[in-house]
Design a protein around this motif. Structure first.
Motif, short mmCIF file in Angstrom:
data_model
loop_
_atom_site.label_atom_id
_atom_site.label_comp_id
_atom_site.label_asym_id
_atom_site.label_seq_id
_atom_site.Cartn_x
_atom_site.Cartn_y
_atom_site.Cartn_z
N LEU A 1 0.81 -1.21 0.00
CA LEU A 1 0.00 0.00 0.00
C LEU A 1 0.85 1.27 0.00
O LEU A 1 0.46 2.27 -0.59
CB LEU A 1 -0.96 0.00 1.18
CG LEU A 1 -2.12 -0.98 1.07
CD1 LEU A 1 -2.90 -1.05 2.38
CD2 LEU A 1 -3.04 -0.60 -0.08
N ILE B 1 -5.87 3.24 -5.58
CA ILE B 1 -6.44 1.89 -5.56
C ILE B 1 -7.64 1.85 -6.49
O ILE B 1 -8.47 2.75 -6.50
CB ILE B 1 -6.90 1.51 -4.14
CG1 ILE B 1 -5.76 1.66 -3.13
CG2 ILE B 1 -7.45 0.08 -4.11
CD1 ILE B 1 -6.21 1.54 -1.68
N LYS C 1 -9.10 6.45 -4.31
CA LYS C 1 -9.71 5.21 -4.76
C LYS C 1 -10.56 5.52 -5.98
O LYS C 1 -11.21 6.55 -6.05
CB LYS C 1 -10.56 4.61 -3.64
CG LYS C 1 -9.73 4.12 -2.45
CD LYS C 1 -10.55 3.87 -1.21
CE LYS C 1 -10.89 5.10 -0.42
NZ LYS C 1 -9.82 5.88 0.14
#
Length: 184
Positions: free
Chosen positions: A40, A46, A81
């Protein structure tokens, strides 16, 4: 250029979930968490499909997640994200945007910006992006279990895809991390 990584847990018989969408077989321990934390910290955003996004948003925003995996929860909540979905109307998880069309164009633009991107789970999205040749690296964590049935990792690919092994790492739990690069 940045790279796009797919990270997925699978059973020995190549299922990403059990026949009733079970994920209770995932082997997650401190050694796996160390891998996940490092991974991460190496990415800038993401990617999710809608189903995985909804599961992840429902878990990683809870007090339970923050108490039991504080570093991972903090990083997941902080990172940008992107959800690729034609049906999701609203994204409530912090720093989340929705892309409904021109997926290939959007991903290529993000990769051109030197960003390293990761897809967590989201097997349907992974299959689609594999077919388009957009995934640069695959992190497949094989768990020491045979499920017998469930949803397979790759579904509906139209042709063979050649990969090169970058790394194979065995965890004390019996998990095996297989890292492959795309030969495109």
């Amino acid at each position: 250029m940045g790279k796009l990584i797919s990270q997925m847990m699978v059973s020995i018989d190549n299922f990403i979930e059990g026949p009733n969408q079970e994920l209770d077989w995932h082997v997650v321990d401190s050694e796996y968490n160390e891998y996940a934390e490092a991974m991460l910290y190496s990415v800038d955003a993401i990617f999710f499909g809608r189903i995985t996004y909804e599961h992840m948003a429902g878990f990683w925003t809870t007090d339970f997640a923050s108490e039991h995996s504080p570093v991972i929860a903090e990083k997941l909540n902080q990172l940008p994200k992107v959800v690729f979905s034609t049906t999701l109307e609203e994204a409530t998880w912090s720093n989340t945007s929705i892309i409904k069309q021109d997926i290939e164009k959007e991903i290529l633009a993000l990769k051109q910006s030197e960003k390293n991107l990761i897809i967590l789970g989201s097997s349907d999205l992974v299959s689609s992006l594999t077919e388009l040749g957009l995934i640069d690296e695959y992190h497949i964590i094989v768990n020491p279990i045979i499920l017998g049935s469930g949803k397979p990792l790759f579904k509906g690919l139209g042709s063979q895809k050649e990969l090169s092994l970058i790394e194979a790492k065995t965890f004390q739990s019996g998990n095996v991390l297989l890292r492959y690069s795309n030969k495109n």
